[in-house]
Design a protein around this motif. Sequence first.
Motif, PDB file in Angstrom:
ATOM      1  N   VAL A  83      12.819  15.916  -4.667  1.00 47.02           N
ATOM      2  CA  VAL A  83      11.691  14.996  -4.514  1.00 47.02           C
ATOM      3  C   VAL A  83      10.463  15.678  -3.900  1.00 47.02           C
ATOM      4  O   VAL A  83       9.322  15.428  -4.294  1.00 47.02           O
ATOM      5  CB  VAL A  83      12.095  13.720  -3.726  1.00 47.02           C
ATOM      6  N   ASP A  84      10.689  16.613  -2.965  1.00 46.27           N
ATOM      7  CA  ASP A  84       9.557  17.282  -2.317  1.00 46.27           C
ATOM      8  C   ASP A  84       8.786  18.200  -3.255  1.00 46.27           C
ATOM      9  O   ASP A  84       7.646  18.559  -2.985  1.00 46.27           O
ATOM     10  CB  ASP A  84      10.039  18.099  -1.110  1.00 46.27           C
ATOM     11  N   GLU A  85       9.429  18.593  -4.322  1.00 47.17           N
ATOM     12  CA  GLU A  85       8.713  19.419  -5.295  1.00 47.17           C
ATOM     13  C   GLU A  85       7.765  18.570  -6.138  1.00 47.17           C
ATOM     14  O   GLU A  85       6.839  19.072  -6.751  1.00 47.17           O
ATOM     15  CB  GLU A  85       9.718  20.125  -6.223  1.00 47.17           C
ATOM     16  N   ILE A  86       8.017  17.289  -6.171  1.00 51.59           N
ATOM     17  CA  ILE A  86       7.201  16.395  -7.006  1.00 51.59           C
ATOM     18  C   ILE A  86       6.065  15.765  -6.202  1.00 51.59           C
ATOM     19  O   ILE A  86       4.925  15.725  -6.635  1.00 51.59           O
ATOM     20  CB  ILE A  86       8.083  15.286  -7.624  1.00 51.59           C
ATOM     21  N   VAL A  87       6.412  15.267  -5.018  1.00 53.05           N
ATOM     22  CA  VAL A  87       5.386  14.708  -4.116  1.00 53.05           C
ATOM     23  C   VAL A  87       5.644  15.240  -2.715  1.00 53.05           C
ATOM     24  O   VAL A  87       6.797  15.354  -2.302  1.00 53.05           O
ATOM     25  CB  VAL A  87       5.437  13.152  -4.065  1.00 53.05           C
ATOM     26  N   ASN A  88       4.604  15.582  -2.003  1.00 56.46           N
ATOM     27  CA  ASN A  88       4.764  16.092  -0.636  1.00 56.46           C
ATOM     28  C   ASN A  88       3.506  15.790   0.167  1.00 56.46           C
ATOM     29  O   ASN A  88       2.599  15.119  -0.320  1.00 56.46           O
ATOM     30  CB  ASN A  88       5.073  17.589  -0.665  1.00 56.46           C
ATOM     31  N   GLU A  89       3.451  16.298   1.370  1.00 63.97           N
ATOM     32  CA  GLU A  89       2.324  15.977   2.234  1.00 63.97           C
ATOM     33  C   GLU A  89       0.985  16.312   1.576  1.00 63.97           C
ATOM     34  O   GLU A  89       0.029  15.561   1.667  1.00 63.97           O
ATOM     35  CB  GLU A  89       2.457  16.772   3.535  1.00 63.97           C
ATOM     36  N   GLN A  90       0.996  17.457   0.903  1.00 65.00           N
ATOM     37  CA  GLN A  90      -0.247  17.886   0.276  1.00 65.00           C
ATOM     38  C   GLN A  90      -0.593  17.027  -0.948  1.00 65.00           C
ATOM     39  O   GLN A  90      -1.751  16.763  -1.231  1.00 65.00           O
ATOM     40  CB  GLN A  90      -0.082  19.344  -0.139  1.00 65.00           C
TER      41      GLN A  90
ATOM     42  N   PRO B 116       0.761  -1.261   0.000  1.00 61.76           N
ATOM     43  CA  PRO B 116       0.000   0.000   0.000  1.00 61.76           C
ATOM     44  C   PRO B 116       0.795   1.315   0.000  1.00 61.76           C
ATOM     45  O   PRO B 116       0.176   2.372   0.113  1.00 61.76           O
ATOM     46  CB  PRO B 116      -0.815  -0.117   1.304  1.00 61.76           C
ATOM     47  N   GLU B 117       2.105   1.306  -0.157  1.00 62.87           N
ATOM     48  CA  GLU B 117       2.867   2.559  -0.089  1.00 62.87           C
ATOM     49  C   GLU B 117       2.400   3.563  -1.145  1.00 62.87           C
ATOM     50  O   GLU B 117       2.099   3.195  -2.276  1.00 62.87           O
ATOM     51  CB  GLU B 117       4.366   2.299  -0.299  1.00 62.87           C
ATOM     52  N   ASN B 118       2.406   4.843  -0.755  1.00 61.20           N
ATOM     53  CA  ASN B 118       2.060   5.863  -1.748  1.00 61.20           C
ATOM     54  C   ASN B 118       3.307   6.307  -2.516  1.00 61.20           C
ATOM     55  O   ASN B 118       4.431   5.927  -2.183  1.00 61.20           O
ATOM     56  CB  ASN B 118       1.317   7.042  -1.092  1.00 61.20           C
ATOM     57  N   ASP B 119       3.083   7.144  -3.527  1.00 61.27           N
ATOM     58  CA  ASP B 119       4.191   7.557  -4.390  1.00 61.27           C
ATOM     59  C   ASP B 119       5.230   8.357  -3.616  1.00 61.27           C
ATOM     60  O   ASP B 119       6.417   8.339  -3.940  1.00 61.27           O
ATOM     61  CB  ASP B 119       3.665   8.386  -5.569  1.00 61.27           C
ATOM     62  N   ARG B 120       4.766   9.068  -2.601  1.00 61.20           N
ATOM     63  CA  ARG B 120       5.704   9.872  -1.826  1.00 61.20           C
ATOM     64  C   ARG B 120       6.710   8.960  -1.115  1.00 61.20           C
ATOM     65  O   ARG B 120       7.914   9.196  -1.141  1.00 61.20           O
ATOM     66  CB  ARG B 120       4.929  10.702  -0.801  1.00 61.20           C
ATOM     67  N   GLN B 121       6.211   7.879  -0.510  1.00 63.24           N
ATOM     68  CA  GLN B 121       7.120   6.940   0.157  1.00 63.24           C
ATOM     69  C   GLN B 121       8.092   6.319  -0.842  1.00 63.24           C
ATOM     70  O   GLN B 121       9.281   6.190  -0.584  1.00 63.24           O
ATOM     71  CB  GLN B 121       6.306   5.825   0.838  1.00 63.24           C
ATOM     72  N   ILE B 122       7.553   5.944  -1.985  1.00 57.22           N
ATOM     73  CA  ILE B 122       8.380   5.288  -2.999  1.00 57.22           C
ATOM     74  C   ILE B 122       9.466   6.224  -3.512  1.00 57.22           C
ATOM     75  O   ILE B 122      10.646   5.875  -3.574  1.00 57.22           O
ATOM     76  CB  ILE B 122       7.490   4.798  -4.165  1.00 57.22           C
ATOM     77  N   LEU B 123       9.072   7.460  -3.833  1.00 53.31           N
ATOM     78  CA  LEU B 123      10.047   8.389  -4.404  1.00 53.31           C
ATOM     79  C   LEU B 123      11.047   8.882  -3.359  1.00 53.31           C
ATOM     80  O   LEU B 123      12.197   9.177  -3.676  1.00 53.31           O
ATOM     81  CB  LEU B 123       9.329   9.556  -5.081  1.00 53.31           C
ATOM     82  N   HIS B 124      10.595   8.975  -2.107  1.00 55.80           N
ATOM     83  CA  HIS B 124      11.547   9.343  -1.058  1.00 55.80           C
ATOM     84  C   HIS B 124      12.616   8.276  -0.893  1.00 55.80           C
ATOM     85  O   HIS B 124      13.797   8.575  -0.752  1.00 55.80           O
ATOM     86  CB  HIS B 124      10.821   9.601   0.269  1.00 55.80           C
ATOM     87  N   LEU B 125      12.181   7.023  -0.938  1.00 53.35           N
ATOM     88  CA  LEU B 125      13.144   5.931  -0.840  1.00 53.35           C
ATOM     89  C   LEU B 125      14.110   5.987  -2.029  1.00 53.35           C
ATOM     90  O   LEU B 125      15.328   5.869  -1.864  1.00 53.35           O
ATOM     91  CB  LEU B 125      12.396   4.595  -0.805  1.00 53.35           C
ATOM     92  N   ALA B 126      13.572   6.225  -3.212  1.00 53.41           N
ATOM     93  CA  ALA B 126      14.427   6.308  -4.404  1.00 53.41           C
ATOM     94  C   ALA B 126      15.420   7.454  -4.265  1.00 53.41           C
ATOM     95  O   ALA B 126      16.616   7.291  -4.514  1.00 53.41           O
ATOM     96  CB  ALA B 126      13.574   6.493  -5.650  1.00 53.41           C
TER      97      ALA B 126
END
Lengths: 419, 258
Positions: free
Chosen positions: A295-302, A230-240
């Motif tokens: 990465v935060d510019e692409i996916v973030n909390e919002q 169930p990970e979201n894209d933010r988790q995935i991209l942060h790991l990357a």
Amino acid sequence: MNAAIFDKLQILAEAAKYDVSCASSGTTRKNTAKTIGSASGWGICHSFTEDGRCVSLLKIMLTNYCKYDCAYCVNRVSNDVPRATFSVSEIVELTIEYYRRNYIEGLFLSSGVVRNADYTMERMIAVAKDLRTIHKYNGYIHLKAIPGASPELMLQAGLYADRLSVNIEIPSEESLKLIAPQKDYQSVLQPMGYIHQRFIESKEEKKKYRYVQPYSPAGQSTQMVIGASPENDRQILHLASFLYQQPSLKRVYYSGYVPVNLSDARLPALTAPPLVRENRLYQADWLMRFYQFNVDEIVNEQYPDLDLELDPKLAYALRHPELFPIDVNTADYEMILRIPGIGVKSAKLIVTSRRYGRLSLEHLKKMGVVTKRAKYFITCHELPILTVNELKPENLRHLFIGNKQGEKGNHSQLQLLFS
Amino acid sequence: MNTITSLSFTYDGTIDGIFSCVFEAFDKKQFPQQIFKQEVAMLFTQNYHVVTDEQKANRVIAGLKKRISKSALQMLFICWLSEMEGIEMLLFNYICKSFRSPVSIELNFADSDVLELSKIYKKVTREAERMRQFVRFQKTADEFYFAAINPLYNVLPMVADHFEDRFADQQWVIYDIKRNYALYYNLKKTEMIYIDDIKIDFQTGKLHRDVLSEDELYFQVGWRQYLHSISIKERKNLRQQRQFMPKRFWKYLTEKQN
Ligand code: SF4
């Protein structure tokens, strides 16, 4: 030659196909001793399968017998599938024969785990060693490291291989434990760390001594399965993004989960692999590596998930209308890279050409800019057309999704994915 | 009354011929609107035939070296291999502009000739890359590795080094079906050769069975099956396959034959 080798080839190719990495890039090796093979640096795709993927390496497993039972894997011990095991000499023969016919750039060898990690890893190394030392083969070799293999074997593997990889597969430890009970992050991150350390050391040694056998000169890569957990894209991209901080890590591959084991309750009941999401992740990965995005510019909390309807660069621009329009005749290279419809190549053309004179929309078009897209975000020689600010981001969004113009521009990016 | 509308040059179809045209033009202060190969006769134009002169050509090249970079010069040679209609005039204009401009024009992509040639250069180098990708050797009983292919542009000379480096210990031949010549590597160096009676099926580029090595067909069939095995059917995307691997190569590709 024994014809049975081709039956095994079918089984062990079928078993290896879910590992999406096929890159043969990162090493340039001239053939100095007039033997067989060279590595071209950028990698060559020799064919494309019906699923549109690049075939660069002979991608096979040494064996698809495996003592583990990872839920997402076709080869898990509890599955009833045809099994086979290659001998070392069979793989060597196939690699050499296919290489000589210009079918492949080299070999990508992975394996199920038989007996234990060291036993399996030793056989894989034997293949690479035979190719390099007995056959004087200079083509590409990618070995998948078996988690848990001893440091001595990891060392040897890197001396014969161009690239090593250890797959993370599941983007969070929590999910990994659930889906692959015999694995944990430690068993994945440890070999990755070891490869990284040796990679850096061998680069350092090279500065001091003239003859150092390079260690995994094309670095390492890894793969994450998308949509099995169930990970979201933010988790995935942060790991990357975290992994990319290690310079030895050249590529993260995202592999949309293909529902191979339908009856397993721990996995989502997908009807098809999440291909659009996978594509968006690759585009986001691209932005981090070549477009100087954080990465935060692409996916973030919002915005924890990528927009499936728009590519992430366009989505970013629509979220930040205040940055536009950008004047292509004066703006910095980094800002030009952020304009939707302008890729790395055209951005470079723009900054070199504008020294000769002011650029117009017509010039941009000729340089390969997708002006239908870019025109809302730029000013150039002419008076600005209506920009994102006058038209409002919401309206532009509908415009782009409506005419599907967006989809067309993506192929050149996709093309690069597999190189 | 004379109905001359424009001046055109004719030349012998070699790249040295183009350089000679540049030399003549500056020498005579006469600049053509068109350049044609010798055999193409034009009505209503004033034709001037330029005799190819290696020395003059070399002087133009030497002059160019002072005005553009090595890679830009290399680009001109590669564009020439495109054999495209109108390539003569583009090269001619580019070279003349280079001589007139105080700085190198090579990065000025706002100039239509520079941009046009850069696009042709891309097309030709892409086609050369496709040779590296899609050439398929068949092994013969006497240990030759033979491939036949049909490139859009005359790119085999561009890839000779690559194949020579990679397959240094095997004798290989790459045959250009359209232009009817081949590169032949004899374990020492690569030569351009003409083959008189070539035993191939021109539809597929495949050699006749009786000249193949014993195992060859096994490897071909095995390769075809392999490609089938590694494709993921849930991800089928034929459009993408065609985009990356143009249909025009399929008939020569081992994996696409039956
Ligand atoms: S260890 Fe590898 S081959 Fe074995 S079940 Fe897990 S993923 Fe599959």
